[in-house]
Design a protein around this motif. Structure first.
Motif, short mmCIF file in Angstrom:
data_model
loop_
_atom_site.label_atom_id
_atom_site.label_comp_id
_atom_site.label_asym_id
_atom_site.label_seq_id
_atom_site.Cartn_x
_atom_site.Cartn_y
_atom_site.Cartn_z
N UNK A 51 69.51 22.41 8.97
CA UNK A 51 70.25 23.40 9.76
C UNK A 51 70.13 23.10 11.25
N UNK A 52 68.92 22.73 11.69
CA UNK A 52 68.72 22.37 13.10
C UNK A 52 69.58 21.16 13.45
N UNK A 53 69.54 20.14 12.60
CA UNK A 53 70.28 18.90 12.89
C UNK A 53 71.78 19.17 13.01
N UNK A 54 72.31 20.03 12.14
CA UNK A 54 73.73 20.34 12.17
C UNK A 54 74.14 21.11 13.41
N UNK A 55 73.18 21.82 14.00
CA UNK A 55 73.50 22.65 15.17
C UNK A 55 73.44 21.87 16.49
N UNK A 56 72.90 20.65 16.45
CA UNK A 56 72.69 19.89 17.68
C UNK A 56 73.99 19.28 18.20
N UNK A 57 74.09 19.22 19.51
CA UNK A 57 75.26 18.59 20.14
C UNK A 57 75.14 17.07 20.04
N UNK A 58 76.25 16.40 20.16
CA UNK A 58 76.26 14.93 20.07
C UNK A 58 75.38 14.27 21.13
N UNK A 59 75.38 14.76 22.40
CA UNK A 59 74.50 14.13 23.39
C UNK A 59 73.03 14.22 23.00
N UNK A 60 72.60 15.36 22.42
CA UNK A 60 71.20 15.49 22.02
C UNK A 60 70.91 14.57 20.83
N UNK A 61 71.83 14.47 19.90
CA UNK A 61 71.64 13.56 18.76
C UNK A 61 71.44 12.13 19.25
N UNK A 62 72.22 11.72 20.25
CA UNK A 62 72.07 10.38 20.82
C UNK A 62 70.71 10.23 21.50
N UNK A 63 70.29 11.27 22.21
CA UNK A 63 68.96 11.24 22.83
C UNK A 63 67.86 11.06 21.78
N UNK A 64 67.99 11.79 20.67
CA UNK A 64 66.97 11.73 19.62
C UNK A 64 66.95 10.37 18.93
N UNK A 65 68.10 9.76 18.80
CA UNK A 65 68.14 8.40 18.24
C UNK A 65 67.38 7.43 19.13
N UNK A 66 67.48 7.63 20.44
CA UNK A 66 66.76 6.79 21.39
C UNK A 66 65.25 7.05 21.30
N UNK A 67 64.90 8.33 21.11
CA UNK A 67 63.48 8.68 20.92
C UNK A 67 62.92 7.97 19.70
N UNK A 68 63.66 8.05 18.59
CA UNK A 68 63.18 7.44 17.35
C UNK A 68 63.05 5.92 17.49
N UNK A 69 63.93 5.31 18.25
CA UNK A 69 63.91 3.86 18.44
C UNK A 69 62.73 3.42 19.30
N UNK A 70 62.39 4.22 20.33
CA UNK A 70 61.40 3.78 21.32
C UNK A 70 60.15 4.66 21.42
N UNK A 71 60.05 5.68 20.55
CA UNK A 71 58.87 6.57 20.52
C UNK A 71 58.61 7.24 21.87
N UNK A 72 59.69 7.65 22.55
CA UNK A 72 59.52 8.26 23.87
C UNK A 72 58.97 9.68 23.82
N UNK A 73 58.83 10.25 22.61
CA UNK A 73 58.12 11.53 22.48
C UNK A 73 56.70 11.39 23.02
N UNK A 74 56.12 10.19 22.85
CA UNK A 74 54.76 9.93 23.35
C UNK A 74 54.74 10.05 24.87
N UNK A 75 55.77 9.57 25.52
CA UNK A 75 55.86 9.65 26.98
C UNK A 75 55.90 11.11 27.43
N UNK A 76 56.67 11.93 26.73
CA UNK A 76 56.77 13.35 27.09
C UNK A 76 55.40 14.03 27.00
N UNK A 77 54.68 13.77 25.93
CA UNK A 77 53.36 14.39 25.77
C UNK A 77 52.39 13.92 26.85
N UNK A 78 52.38 12.61 27.12
CA UNK A 78 51.46 12.08 28.13
C UNK A 78 51.78 12.63 29.52
N UNK A 79 53.05 12.77 29.84
CA UNK A 79 53.43 13.31 31.14
C UNK A 79 53.08 14.79 31.25
N UNK A 80 53.20 15.52 30.15
CA UNK A 80 52.83 16.94 30.18
C UNK A 80 51.35 17.15 30.44
#
Length: 348
Positions: A51-80
Protein backbone atom coordinates in the motif's frame (compact mmCIF):
# COMPACT_ATOMS: atom_id res chain seq x y z
CA UNK A 1 45.14 -19.75 38.88
CA UNK A 2 43.43 -17.58 41.53
CA UNK A 3 43.67 -13.80 41.22
CA UNK A 4 44.24 -11.42 44.11
CA UNK A 5 42.23 -8.24 43.58
CA UNK A 6 44.37 -5.42 45.04
CA UNK A 7 42.08 -2.59 43.93
CA UNK A 8 38.60 -1.49 44.94
CA UNK A 9 37.94 0.26 41.62
CA UNK A 10 34.67 -0.89 40.08
CA UNK A 11 34.49 -2.08 36.51
CA UNK A 12 33.75 0.89 34.33
CA UNK A 13 30.62 0.86 32.21
CA UNK A 14 28.99 3.13 29.69
CA UNK A 15 26.34 5.79 30.08
CA UNK A 16 23.02 5.41 28.30
CA UNK A 17 21.31 8.18 26.33
CA UNK A 18 17.82 7.88 24.88
CA UNK A 19 16.76 9.99 21.92
CA UNK A 20 13.57 9.93 19.87
CA UNK A 21 12.80 11.75 16.64
CA UNK A 22 10.66 11.40 13.53
CA UNK A 23 13.85 11.99 11.54
CA UNK A 24 15.24 8.64 12.73
CA UNK A 25 11.95 6.99 11.81
CA UNK A 26 12.13 8.64 8.40
CA UNK A 27 15.67 7.43 7.63
CA UNK A 28 14.93 3.93 8.96
CA UNK A 29 11.79 3.75 6.83
CA UNK A 30 13.88 4.53 3.76
CA UNK A 31 16.31 1.79 4.84
CA UNK A 32 13.53 -0.74 5.44
CA UNK A 33 11.64 -0.35 2.18
CA UNK A 34 14.87 -0.69 0.16
CA UNK A 35 16.07 -3.77 2.08
CA UNK A 36 14.43 -6.43 -0.10
CA UNK A 37 16.12 -9.30 1.75
CA UNK A 38 14.73 -8.26 5.14
CA UNK A 39 11.40 -6.61 4.43
CA UNK A 40 9.40 -9.85 4.54
CA UNK A 41 10.61 -10.48 8.10
CA UNK A 42 9.32 -7.18 9.47
CA UNK A 43 6.21 -6.99 11.61
CA UNK A 44 4.40 -4.70 9.18
CA UNK A 45 2.54 -7.05 6.80
CA UNK A 46 3.27 -7.26 3.09
CA UNK A 47 -0.10 -5.68 2.29
CA UNK A 48 0.89 -2.58 4.26
CA UNK A 49 4.21 -2.26 2.43
CA UNK A 50 2.44 -2.75 -0.90
CA UNK A 51 0.00 0.00 0.00
CA UNK A 52 2.86 2.38 0.84
CA UNK A 53 4.65 1.58 -2.43
CA UNK A 54 1.51 2.23 -4.48
CA UNK A 55 1.02 5.61 -2.82
CA UNK A 56 4.52 6.90 -3.60
CA UNK A 57 5.16 9.46 -6.32
CA UNK A 58 7.43 8.59 -9.23
CA UNK A 59 10.23 10.95 -8.07
CA UNK A 60 10.34 9.23 -4.67
CA UNK A 61 10.34 5.79 -6.28
CA UNK A 62 13.36 6.87 -8.35
CA UNK A 63 15.06 8.16 -5.20
CA UNK A 64 14.46 4.83 -3.45
CA UNK A 65 15.89 2.89 -6.39
CA UNK A 66 19.05 4.96 -6.00
CA UNK A 67 19.08 4.24 -2.26
CA UNK A 68 18.81 0.50 -2.91
CA UNK A 69 21.61 0.65 -5.48
CA UNK A 70 24.06 2.63 -3.32
CA UNK A 71 22.90 2.06 0.29
CA UNK A 72 22.57 5.80 0.90
CA UNK A 73 20.23 5.12 3.83
CA UNK A 74 23.50 4.58 5.73
CA UNK A 75 24.56 8.12 4.85
CA UNK A 76 21.30 9.53 6.22
CA UNK A 77 21.73 7.74 9.54
CA UNK A 78 25.38 8.75 9.90
CA UNK A 79 24.60 12.39 9.14
CA UNK A 80 21.73 12.41 11.65
CA UNK A 81 24.26 11.43 14.32
CA UNK A 82 26.38 14.54 13.81
CA UNK A 83 24.16 16.77 15.92
CA UNK A 84 20.65 17.01 17.33
CA UNK A 85 18.18 18.19 14.71
CA UNK A 86 14.87 19.62 15.83
CA UNK A 87 13.26 19.74 12.40
CA UNK A 88 13.66 18.33 8.93
CA UNK A 89 14.62 21.77 7.64
CA UNK A 90 17.50 21.98 10.12
CA UNK A 91 18.80 18.67 8.76
CA UNK A 92 18.45 19.80 5.13
CA UNK A 93 20.28 23.06 5.89
CA UNK A 94 23.04 21.10 7.60
CA UNK A 95 23.54 18.92 4.49
CA UNK A 96 23.62 22.05 2.30
CA UNK A 97 26.36 23.63 4.43
CA UNK A 98 28.72 20.65 4.50
CA UNK A 99 31.96 20.88 2.55
CA UNK A 100 32.95 18.03 0.22
CA UNK A 101 35.50 16.46 2.56
CA UNK A 102 33.16 16.83 5.54
CA UNK A 103 30.21 15.03 4.01
CA UNK A 104 32.40 12.22 2.68
CA UNK A 105 34.10 11.80 6.05
CA UNK A 106 30.80 11.73 7.96
CA UNK A 107 29.24 9.28 5.50
CA UNK A 108 32.15 6.82 5.52
CA UNK A 109 31.46 4.08 8.11
CA UNK A 110 33.22 4.19 11.46
CA UNK A 111 35.10 0.89 11.88
CA UNK A 112 37.28 1.65 14.90
CA UNK A 113 39.62 4.27 16.33
CA UNK A 114 42.75 2.86 14.73
CA UNK A 115 41.21 3.33 11.27
CA UNK A 116 40.19 6.96 11.72
CA UNK A 117 43.22 8.29 9.86
CA UNK A 118 42.39 6.05 6.90
CA UNK A 119 38.85 7.40 7.00
CA UNK A 120 40.13 10.98 6.90
CA UNK A 121 42.53 10.28 4.05
CA UNK A 122 39.89 8.45 2.05
CA UNK A 123 37.52 11.41 2.40
CA UNK A 124 40.27 13.60 0.90
CA UNK A 125 40.59 11.38 -2.15
CA UNK A 126 43.48 9.13 -1.13
CA UNK A 127 42.95 5.98 -3.23
CA UNK A 128 45.26 3.80 -1.13
CA UNK A 129 43.37 4.72 2.05
CA UNK A 130 40.06 4.03 0.32
CA UNK A 131 41.26 0.57 -0.72
CA UNK A 132 42.52 -0.16 2.79
CA UNK A 133 39.10 0.71 4.19
CA UNK A 134 37.47 -1.59 1.67
CA UNK A 135 39.84 -4.42 2.63
CA UNK A 136 39.08 -3.92 6.32
CA UNK A 137 35.33 -4.21 5.67
CA UNK A 138 35.31 -6.99 3.09
CA UNK A 139 33.36 -9.30 5.43
CA UNK A 140 30.44 -6.85 5.29
CA UNK A 141 28.04 -7.51 2.39
CA UNK A 142 27.79 -3.88 1.27
CA UNK A 143 30.51 -1.75 2.93
CA UNK A 144 33.23 -2.05 0.23
CA UNK A 145 30.85 -0.94 -2.53
CA UNK A 146 29.40 1.75 -0.32
CA UNK A 147 32.86 3.10 0.54
CA UNK A 148 33.76 3.21 -3.16
CA UNK A 149 30.54 5.10 -3.89
CA UNK A 150 31.05 7.69 -1.11
CA UNK A 151 34.64 8.37 -2.12
CA UNK A 152 33.94 8.78 -5.83
CA UNK A 153 30.45 10.27 -6.00
CA UNK A 154 29.71 13.77 -7.24
CA UNK A 155 29.03 15.59 -3.99
CA UNK A 156 26.49 18.07 -5.33
CA UNK A 157 24.44 15.29 -6.91
CA UNK A 158 24.83 13.27 -3.71
CA UNK A 159 23.53 16.13 -1.57
CA UNK A 160 20.62 16.65 -3.94
CA UNK A 161 19.71 12.96 -3.64
CA UNK A 162 19.93 12.87 0.17
CA UNK A 163 17.74 15.95 0.53
CA UNK A 164 15.22 14.73 -2.03
CA UNK A 165 14.68 11.26 -0.61
CA UNK A 166 14.50 12.52 2.97
CA UNK A 167 12.03 15.32 2.17
CA UNK A 168 9.83 13.18 -0.05
CA UNK A 169 9.64 10.22 2.36
CA UNK A 170 8.90 12.57 5.24
CA UNK A 171 6.14 14.35 3.33
CA UNK A 172 4.59 11.29 1.72
CA UNK A 173 4.91 8.67 4.48
CA UNK A 174 5.71 10.30 7.83
CA UNK A 175 3.49 13.39 7.79
CA UNK A 176 0.19 11.50 7.33
CA UNK A 177 1.00 9.57 10.53
CA UNK A 178 2.99 12.29 12.28
CA UNK A 179 0.80 12.64 15.37
CA UNK A 180 0.50 8.89 15.93
CA UNK A 181 4.20 8.19 15.34
CA UNK A 182 5.34 11.07 17.50
CA UNK A 183 3.16 9.84 20.36
CA UNK A 184 4.50 6.30 20.09
CA UNK A 185 8.13 7.39 20.09
CA UNK A 186 7.66 9.89 22.92
CA UNK A 187 5.86 7.39 25.14
CA UNK A 188 8.48 4.72 24.57
CA UNK A 189 11.35 7.08 25.27
CA UNK A 190 9.69 8.14 28.51
CA UNK A 191 9.11 4.56 29.67
CA UNK A 192 12.77 3.71 29.02
CA UNK A 193 13.93 6.80 30.91
CA UNK A 194 11.77 5.80 33.89
CA UNK A 195 13.14 2.27 33.88
CA UNK A 196 16.64 3.71 33.56
CA UNK A 197 16.26 5.13 37.07
CA UNK A 198 15.86 1.59 38.42
CA UNK A 199 18.40 -0.35 36.33
CA UNK A 200 22.12 -0.20 35.73
CA UNK A 201 23.16 0.74 32.17
CA UNK A 202 23.78 -2.81 30.96
CA UNK A 203 20.47 -4.06 32.35
CA UNK A 204 18.65 -1.12 30.77
CA UNK A 205 20.12 -1.85 27.33
CA UNK A 206 19.19 -5.52 27.67
CA UNK A 207 15.64 -4.66 28.74
CA UNK A 208 15.06 -1.98 26.10
CA UNK A 209 16.34 -4.13 23.24
CA UNK A 210 14.46 -7.21 24.37
CA UNK A 211 17.55 -9.18 25.33
CA UNK A 212 20.76 -7.87 23.74
CA UNK A 213 23.67 -8.24 26.14
CA UNK A 214 26.11 -5.43 25.43
CA UNK A 215 29.19 -5.40 27.65
CA UNK A 216 31.41 -2.31 27.97
CA UNK A 217 34.12 -1.84 25.36
CA UNK A 218 37.25 0.28 25.93
CA UNK A 219 36.48 2.79 23.16
CA UNK A 220 32.72 3.02 23.76
CA UNK A 221 31.63 5.48 26.43
CA UNK A 222 27.99 5.88 25.49
CA UNK A 223 25.14 3.68 24.34
CA UNK A 224 22.48 5.55 22.42
CA UNK A 225 19.00 4.03 22.47
CA UNK A 226 16.66 5.20 19.70
CA UNK A 227 13.07 3.91 19.61
CA UNK A 228 11.68 2.92 16.22
CA UNK A 229 8.49 1.27 15.01
CA UNK A 230 9.27 0.65 11.33
CA UNK A 231 11.80 -2.16 11.88
CA UNK A 232 9.83 -4.08 14.51
CA UNK A 233 10.59 -6.70 15.72
CA UNK A 234 14.27 -6.16 14.83
CA UNK A 235 16.93 -4.19 16.63
CA UNK A 236 19.21 -2.28 14.28
CA UNK A 237 22.78 -1.76 15.52
CA UNK A 238 25.13 1.02 14.53
CA UNK A 239 28.49 2.50 15.49
CA UNK A 240 29.75 6.05 15.59
CA UNK A 241 32.90 7.27 17.26
CA UNK A 242 32.70 6.49 20.98
CA UNK A 243 29.04 5.48 20.73
CA UNK A 244 27.18 2.20 20.26
CA UNK A 245 23.73 2.73 18.78
CA UNK A 246 20.66 0.53 19.13
CA UNK A 247 17.60 1.53 17.14
CA UNK A 248 15.31 -0.68 19.19
CA UNK A 249 11.68 -1.73 18.52
CA UNK A 250 9.10 0.21 20.52
CA UNK A 251 7.07 -1.76 23.06
CA UNK A 252 3.45 -2.84 22.58
CA UNK A 253 2.25 -0.56 25.34
CA UNK A 254 3.72 2.46 23.57
CA UNK A 255 1.70 1.63 20.45
CA UNK A 256 -1.55 0.89 22.30
CA UNK A 257 -1.59 3.44 25.16
CA UNK A 258 -5.37 3.31 25.59
CA UNK A 259 -5.21 -0.36 26.44
CA UNK A 260 -3.96 -0.04 29.99
CA UNK A 261 -3.81 -3.81 30.34
CA UNK A 262 -1.52 -4.33 27.33
CA UNK A 263 1.61 -6.11 28.61
CA UNK A 264 5.01 -6.03 26.98
CA UNK A 265 5.51 -8.85 24.47
CA UNK A 266 8.77 -9.93 26.10
CA UNK A 267 7.29 -9.74 29.61
CA UNK A 268 4.66 -12.27 28.54
CA UNK A 269 7.24 -14.48 26.83
CA UNK A 270 9.53 -14.48 29.86
CA UNK A 271 6.81 -15.54 32.29
CA UNK A 272 5.54 -18.16 29.86
CA UNK A 273 9.07 -19.53 29.58
CA UNK A 274 9.48 -19.67 33.34
CA UNK A 275 6.07 -21.27 33.90
CA UNK A 276 7.42 -24.78 33.59
CA UNK A 277 9.23 -26.94 36.14
CA UNK A 278 11.83 -28.28 33.72
CA UNK A 279 12.73 -24.83 32.44
CA UNK A 280 12.97 -23.44 35.97
CA UNK A 281 15.39 -26.27 36.79
CA UNK A 282 17.45 -25.31 33.74
CA UNK A 283 17.53 -21.67 34.81
CA UNK A 284 18.78 -22.66 38.25
CA UNK A 285 21.39 -25.02 36.77
CA UNK A 286 22.65 -22.30 34.41
CA UNK A 287 22.87 -19.60 37.07
CA UNK A 288 26.50 -18.64 37.44
CA UNK A 289 27.83 -21.23 34.98
CA UNK A 290 27.88 -21.87 31.26
CA UNK A 291 26.78 -25.39 30.34
CA UNK A 292 26.81 -27.58 27.25
CA UNK A 293 23.70 -29.31 25.98
CA UNK A 294 25.10 -32.62 27.21
CA UNK A 295 25.70 -31.26 30.70
CA UNK A 296 22.13 -29.94 30.91
CA UNK A 297 20.80 -33.25 29.59
CA UNK A 298 22.75 -35.21 32.19
CA UNK A 299 21.69 -32.91 35.05
CA UNK A 300 17.98 -33.05 34.24
CA UNK A 301 17.96 -36.68 33.06
CA UNK A 302 15.96 -35.84 29.95
CA UNK A 303 16.29 -36.62 26.29
CA UNK A 304 18.37 -34.22 24.22
CA UNK A 305 15.46 -33.30 21.95
CA UNK A 306 13.30 -32.40 24.97
CA UNK A 307 16.06 -30.33 26.54
CA UNK A 308 16.71 -28.58 23.23
CA UNK A 309 12.99 -27.73 22.94
CA UNK A 310 12.96 -26.15 26.41
CA UNK A 311 16.16 -24.24 25.70
CA UNK A 312 14.67 -22.90 22.48
CA UNK A 313 11.75 -21.45 24.46
CA UNK A 314 14.13 -19.88 27.00
CA UNK A 315 16.21 -18.41 24.18
CA UNK A 316 13.21 -16.96 22.34
CA UNK A 317 12.20 -15.27 25.60
CA UNK A 318 15.73 -13.78 25.75
CA UNK A 319 16.46 -15.47 29.08
CA UNK A 320 19.21 -17.76 27.78
CA UNK A 321 21.81 -17.29 25.06
CA UNK A 322 24.50 -19.43 23.45
CA UNK A 323 28.18 -18.70 23.10
CA UNK A 324 30.90 -21.04 21.81
CA UNK A 325 28.55 -24.03 21.96
CA UNK A 326 27.52 -23.39 25.56
CA UNK A 327 24.32 -22.06 27.10
CA UNK A 328 24.38 -19.23 29.60
CA UNK A 329 21.71 -17.52 31.66
CA UNK A 330 21.14 -13.83 30.97
CA UNK A 331 21.35 -12.73 34.58
CA UNK A 332 20.21 -9.16 33.86
CA UNK A 333 17.03 -10.44 32.23
CA UNK A 334 16.17 -12.43 35.35
CA UNK A 335 17.05 -9.61 37.73
CA UNK A 336 14.92 -7.04 35.91
CA UNK A 337 11.79 -9.20 35.80
CA UNK A 338 10.40 -7.84 39.06
CA UNK A 339 10.93 -4.25 37.88
CA UNK A 340 9.24 -5.02 34.55
CA UNK A 341 6.27 -6.64 36.27
CA UNK A 342 5.97 -3.79 38.75
CA UNK A 343 6.06 -1.21 35.97
CA UNK A 344 3.31 -3.08 34.14
CA UNK A 345 1.13 -3.43 37.26
CA UNK A 346 1.55 0.12 38.55
CA UNK A 347 2.49 2.08 35.44
CA UNK A 348 5.38 3.58 37.41
Amino acid sequence: MDVLHMTSRKRETYEVRIEASLLWECALGIAAITNTRLIDTLERPKESWDKIKKSLTDPLIQDLEYVEMNNTWKSLLLLLHQREFGTLQEFITYIDDLEEEEIKYHCLPYIGLKFQELRKLASKGDVAARNRLKEQTEDNPYYPGYIEFICTTNVQMFKKHLKSVMIRWFEEVILPEQETLSGILTRDRQSKKEMGEKLNPEALVEWATGGITYLPEPSVHTVLLIPQSIYRPWNVEGDVEGVKVFYYPVANESIYPDDKNMPSYFLVQKYKALGDEARLRMVKFLKGSERTLQEITNELNMGKSTVHHHLKILRSARLVETQDGKYRLKENAIQTLSNELNQYLTGI
